[in-house]
Design a protein around this motif. Structure first.
Motif, PDB file in Angstrom:
ATOM      1  N   LEU A  82      21.934  75.594 -41.796  1.00 45.05           N
ATOM      2  CA  LEU A  82      21.505  76.932 -41.573  1.00 45.05           C
ATOM      3  C   LEU A  82      20.040  77.409 -41.570  1.00 45.05           C
ATOM      4  N   LEU A  83      19.356  76.954 -42.640  1.00 42.97           N
ATOM      5  CA  LEU A  83      17.840  77.263 -42.940  1.00 42.97           C
ATOM      6  C   LEU A  83      17.138  76.656 -41.787  1.00 42.97           C
ATOM      7  N   GLY A  84      17.339  75.414 -41.569  1.00 44.91           N
ATOM      8  CA  GLY A  84      16.513  74.952 -40.464  1.00 44.91           C
ATOM      9  C   GLY A  84      16.781  75.457 -38.952  1.00 44.91           C
ATOM     10  N   SER A  85      17.947  75.729 -38.805  1.00 44.61           N
ATOM     11  CA  SER A  85      18.407  76.234 -37.500  1.00 44.61           C
ATOM     12  C   SER A  85      17.798  77.525 -37.380  1.00 44.61           C
ATOM     13  N   LEU A  86      17.736  78.363 -38.071  1.00 45.97           N
ATOM     14  CA  LEU A  86      16.978  79.567 -38.300  1.00 45.97           C
ATOM     15  C   LEU A  86      15.389  79.475 -37.962  1.00 45.97           C
ATOM     16  N   ALA A  87      14.966  78.245 -38.292  1.00 47.96           N
ATOM     17  CA  ALA A  87      13.541  78.103 -37.971  1.00 47.96           C
ATOM     18  C   ALA A  87      13.350  77.934 -36.342  1.00 47.96           C
ATOM     19  N   ALA A  88      14.173  77.102 -36.020  1.00 46.89           N
ATOM     20  CA  ALA A  88      14.518  76.622 -34.427  1.00 46.89           C
ATOM     21  C   ALA A  88      14.787  77.926 -33.746  1.00 46.89           C
ATOM     22  N   TYR A  89      15.632  78.658 -34.318  1.00 49.05           N
ATOM     23  CA  TYR A  89      16.142  79.924 -33.277  1.00 49.05           C
ATOM     24  C   TYR A  89      15.020  80.947 -33.414  1.00 49.05           C
ATOM     25  N   TRP A  90      14.119  81.202 -34.298  1.00 44.32           N
ATOM     26  CA  TRP A  90      13.123  82.139 -34.283  1.00 44.32           C
ATOM     27  C   TRP A  90      11.993  81.454 -33.565  1.00 44.32           C
ATOM     28  N   ALA A  91      11.826  80.296 -33.393  1.00 41.80           N
ATOM     29  CA  ALA A  91      10.760  79.678 -32.405  1.00 41.80           C
ATOM     30  C   ALA A  91      11.038  79.896 -31.071  1.00 41.80           C
TER      31      ALA A  91
END
Length: 179
Positions: free
Chosen positions: A73-82
């Protein structure tokens, strides 16, 4: 290829030796932020090194699944925000160079509105695709809370299954790798 695999296994083992469970969160966050660190190595080694090798009960694989999903989830949030911050403007300006038109973006918006929830949830249980669904979800601005819930819910069985596999296979890892 074998050299890279060996280096990745060594890196994962060192992180687990140094950090324990927070290492699972860190490594899975790296994997989910579209950096090539396969969960197919990270999670089985957590089942083996952090549970089985320490003589802990198989029930600890639930904890491994939780930490794996949290990292995902944490890593996916970074990609989501990008995708949310820069993805659409970048694609609108330069998408033509990679054959993405404005009508393709409109079509993607409609597709995500109709199937996006299922796509995010189900893709979390698929190799390769699971890592890259976050960016387009951000580009189309999927509601963040829904994205987060579906990401965690889809990542948990994936992480749990891999950790359980590592727990069961244990020190037979090298023999299976050769096969």
């Amino acid at each position: 290829m074998e050299f890279i695999e060996h280096q990745l296994l060594e890196l994962i083992a060192r992180v687990y030796d140094a950090m324990g469970w927070p290492g699972v969160v860190l490594l899975m966050a790296i994997e989910s932020a579209s950096i090539p660190l396969p969960s197919e190595l990270v999670m089985p080694l957590s089942g083996w090194m952090l549970i089985q090798a320490k003589g802990l009960s198989v029930w600890y694989t639930l904890l491994a699944g939780f930490y794996g999903a949290l990292g995902n989830l944490l890593g996916s949030l970074a990609a989501y925000w990008a995708g949310a911050w820069g993805g659409r403007p970048l694609l609108e300006k330069y998408g033509g160079y990679v054959l993405i038109t404005h009508s393709d973006l409109d079509r993607a918006d409609r597709w995500f509105a109709k199937y996006g929830s299922w796509a995010v949830f189900l893709s979390r249980m698929m190799p390769v695709v699971r890592t890259f669904i976050s960016f387009p979800a951000g580009v189309v601005r999927m509601p963040l809370v829904r994205f987060s819930i579906l990401t965690f819910a889809g990542s948990f069985p994936w992480s749990l299954g891999l950790a359980y596999g590592g727990y069961v296979l244990g020190e037979n890892w090298e023999a299976l790798r050769r096969v």
